[in-house]
Design an enzyme around this catalytic site. Structure first.
Site, mmCIF file in Angstrom:
data_model
loop_
_atom_site.group_PDB
_atom_site.id
_atom_site.type_symbol
_atom_site.label_atom_id
_atom_site.label_comp_id
_atom_site.label_asym_id
_atom_site.label_seq_id
_atom_site.Cartn_x
_atom_site.Cartn_y
_atom_site.Cartn_z
ATOM 1 N N ASN A 7 3.833 -73.139 -134.100
ATOM 2 C CA ASN A 7 3.932 -73.496 -132.684
ATOM 3 C C ASN A 7 3.968 -75.016 -132.631
ATOM 4 O O ASN A 7 2.930 -75.672 -132.656
ATOM 5 C CB ASN A 7 2.743 -72.937 -131.901
ATOM 6 C CG ASN A 7 2.807 -73.273 -130.416
ATOM 7 O OD1 ASN A 7 3.751 -73.921 -129.957
ATOM 8 N ND2 ASN A 7 1.803 -72.861 -129.663
ATOM 9 N N ASP A 155 8.733 -67.193 -125.173
ATOM 10 C CA ASP A 155 7.730 -66.830 -124.164
ATOM 11 C C ASP A 155 8.360 -66.239 -122.912
ATOM 12 O O ASP A 155 7.735 -65.455 -122.204
ATOM 13 C CB ASP A 155 6.913 -68.069 -123.771
ATOM 14 C CG ASP A 155 5.647 -68.199 -124.594
ATOM 15 O OD1 ASP A 155 5.478 -67.429 -125.553
ATOM 16 O OD2 ASP A 155 4.825 -69.080 -124.286
ATOM 17 N N GLY A 217 -6.471 -68.687 -118.779
ATOM 18 C CA GLY A 217 -6.934 -69.746 -119.660
ATOM 19 C C GLY A 217 -6.880 -71.044 -118.881
ATOM 20 O O GLY A 217 -6.949 -71.035 -117.649
ATOM 21 N N ASN A 218 -6.752 -72.180 -119.562
ATOM 22 C CA ASN A 218 -6.549 -73.421 -118.818
ATOM 23 C C ASN A 218 -5.227 -73.350 -118.060
ATOM 24 O O ASN A 218 -5.075 -73.889 -116.975
ATOM 25 C CB ASN A 218 -6.561 -74.616 -119.769
ATOM 26 C CG ASN A 218 -6.727 -75.927 -119.040
ATOM 27 O OD1 ASN A 218 -7.601 -76.060 -118.180
ATOM 28 N ND2 ASN A 218 -5.899 -76.902 -119.351
ATOM 29 N N MET A 290 -14.546 -73.873 -117.458
ATOM 30 C CA MET A 290 -15.289 -72.909 -116.650
ATOM 31 C C MET A 290 -16.777 -72.921 -116.954
ATOM 32 O O MET A 290 -17.602 -72.671 -116.062
ATOM 33 C CB MET A 290 -14.733 -71.493 -116.858
ATOM 34 C CG MET A 290 -13.349 -71.260 -116.272
ATOM 35 S SD MET A 290 -13.181 -71.715 -114.519
ATOM 36 C CE MET A 290 -14.460 -70.716 -113.754
ATOM 37 N N ARG A 291 -17.167 -73.231 -118.174
ATOM 38 C CA ARG A 291 -18.593 -73.294 -118.498
ATOM 39 C C ARG A 291 -19.277 -74.398 -117.706
ATOM 40 O O ARG A 291 -20.377 -74.199 -117.165
ATOM 41 C CB ARG A 291 -18.771 -73.509 -120.005
ATOM 42 C CG ARG A 291 -18.305 -72.325 -120.851
ATOM 43 C CD ARG A 291 -18.148 -72.689 -122.306
ATOM 44 N NE ARG A 291 -17.063 -73.655 -122.497
ATOM 45 C CZ ARG A 291 -16.592 -74.026 -123.684
ATOM 46 N NH1 ARG A 291 -17.099 -73.485 -124.782
ATOM 47 N NH2 ARG A 291 -15.609 -74.903 -123.788
ATOM 48 N N ILE A 338 -10.478 -67.376 -120.583
ATOM 49 C CA ILE A 338 -11.311 -67.061 -119.423
ATOM 50 C C ILE A 338 -11.321 -65.561 -119.175
ATOM 51 O O ILE A 338 -12.375 -64.964 -118.926
ATOM 52 C CB ILE A 338 -10.812 -67.822 -118.181
ATOM 53 C CG1 ILE A 338 -10.934 -69.335 -118.388
ATOM 54 C CG2 ILE A 338 -11.580 -67.396 -116.934
ATOM 55 C CD1 ILE A 338 -10.269 -70.165 -117.305
ATOM 56 N N GLY A 339 -10.177 -64.944 -119.245
ATOM 57 C CA GLY A 339 -10.081 -63.511 -118.994
ATOM 58 C C GLY A 339 -10.924 -62.679 -119.938
ATOM 59 O O GLY A 339 -11.486 -61.652 -119.553
#
EC number: 2.7.2.1
Length: 405
Positions: A7, A155, A217-218, A290-291, A338-339
């Site tokens: 990537n 993608d 995610g971000n 998120m934390r 996050i999910g």
């Protein structure tokens, strides 16, 4: 068969070596800060997985002038004799490349040739931050691995099945015909991977599965999947549209941009930077992890609490709209950082959906696992699953299929 997954971004190269005989990861790593001349921190790492529970990580600091040097650094680590993940680099049978944007023409994984390079190049205006780096990575990898097939996995490919009424914008139609301005989506490799994994868990053919996939995610996106194929997605021409993200605004009134230009004197470049880098959760509360946001909200930070409220309300609106688009839904799937790990965001995103057939089991939702797990009650008409995504494995599977075809 051993497949190297690459990537290649504008200033970094992520890589992973996978043994397809058992789909095990032999090594994974990152080369970053490509092009920087004053590197003082460790910018190259590789973690080796020698077939035991023990992992060994190597980190080094090295100036990396360009993608060629970056790829050479990665290959040098992969070929480390002491790590014993392979005896020789000739054991690599194929290279799979992640490509963010394939435009309208690249709708399936393909072996790299001049036409493929031309199509990725043509899509640069649609992905100016990503496609140039992908092209650099392909060029260097082909020079270093001359005897093996190189396969590109896009993608955007999963979303080529989205019908015109969902991918054409209500703008002058010639903007589509002349400039290909339409909904393309992103994270398609992830959405496709969890779609296939969910079908296995539901014990149904993927062609019979209607799903709502939620990649958080971000960067975050959602997709409506009918019969295993995408019929809508939240991201648009670029990854800016849709959900509230770490630093991206997601959906806004387009007239805001004209307002900022006319009344605040902001340039197009400044507005673009603000919407992509200074908005979203960060724009609301100053944080995009998120934390940190949850900790601040627990400590009484009202803006942090508001940020989570705006984020999850947007997700819930999309879930409702995709329910209407699909008519019948078998499952909702949460994935990505996050999910997979944030039970608070999941719970808030599913509030008030009981009458639509979604009943969350709070105890199940609170668990953590690296394996897929269901978080809905047995009474829930629509199952809710948390399924870890694995984009590298998805690319490896696609690469293997193309090579063996």
């Amino acid at each position: 068969m051993k497949i190297l997954i690459i990537n290649s971004g504008s200033s970094s190269i992520k890589f992973q070596l996978i043994d397809m005989s058992d789909e095990s990861v032999l090594a994974s790593g990152l080369v970053e800060r490509i092009g920087e001349t004053d590197t003082t921190e460790k910018n190259i790492n590789c973690t080796f997985h020698p077939g035991t529970d023990k992992k060994h990580k190597i980190e080094i600091c090295q100036t990396v002038a360009d993608h060629r040097q970056g790829m050479l650094a990665a290959i040098e680590l992969l070929g480390d004799k002491e790590q014993a993940v392979m005896s020789d680099l000739s054991e690599i049978d194929a290279v799979g490349h992640r490509i963010v944007h394939g435009g309208e023409t690249m709708y399936q994984p393909v072996v790299v040739d001049e036409k493929v390079i031309a199509e990725i190049t043509a899509a640069i205006p649609l992905a100016p931050l990503h496609n140039p780096g992908h092209l650099d990575g392909i060029k260097v990898a082909q020079e270093l691995f001359t005897e093996v097939p190189h396969v590109t996995v896009f993608d955007t490919a999963f979303f080529q099945t989205i019908p015109p009424h969902a991918h054409i914008y209500a703008l002058p139609y010639e903007l589509y015909t002349k400039h290909r301005i339409r909904r393309y989506g992103a994270h398609g490799t992830s959405h496709k991977f969890v779609t296939n994994e969910c079908a296995k868990l539901l014990e149904k053919p993927v062609e019979e599965c209607n799903l709502i996939t939620v990649h958080l995610g971000n960067g975050s996106s959602m997709s409506a999947v009918e019969g295993g194929k995408a019929i809508d997605t939240s991201m648009g021409v670029t990854p800016l549209e849709g959900l509230v993200m770490g630093t991206r605004s997601g959906d806004i009134d387009p007239a805001i941009m004209a307002f900022l230009n006319r009344n605040l004197g902001m340039s197009i470049e400044e507005i673009d930077h603000m919407l992509n880098k200074e908005s979203g959760l960060k724009g609301i509360c100053g944080m995009n992890d998120m934390r940190d946001i949850h900790a601040a909200a627990d400590a009484g930070n009202e803006l942090a609490e508001l940020a989570v409220g705006i984020q999850t309300y947007r997700i819930r609106k999309y879930i409702g709209s995709y329910m209407a688009a699909l008519g019948q839904v078998d499952a909702i799937v949460f994935t990505a950082g996050i999910g997979e790990n944030d039970d608070i965001v999941r719970a808030k995103s599913l509030e008030k959906l009981e009458n639509l057939g979604v009943i969350l089991d709070k105890k199940l939702n609170a668990q953590r696992s690296k394996e897929p797990f269901c978080i809905s009650t047995p009474e829930s008409k629509i199952q809710v699953w948390v399924i870890p995504t694995n984009e590298e494995l998805a690319i490896a599977r696609e690469t293997k299929a193309v090579v063996n075809a």
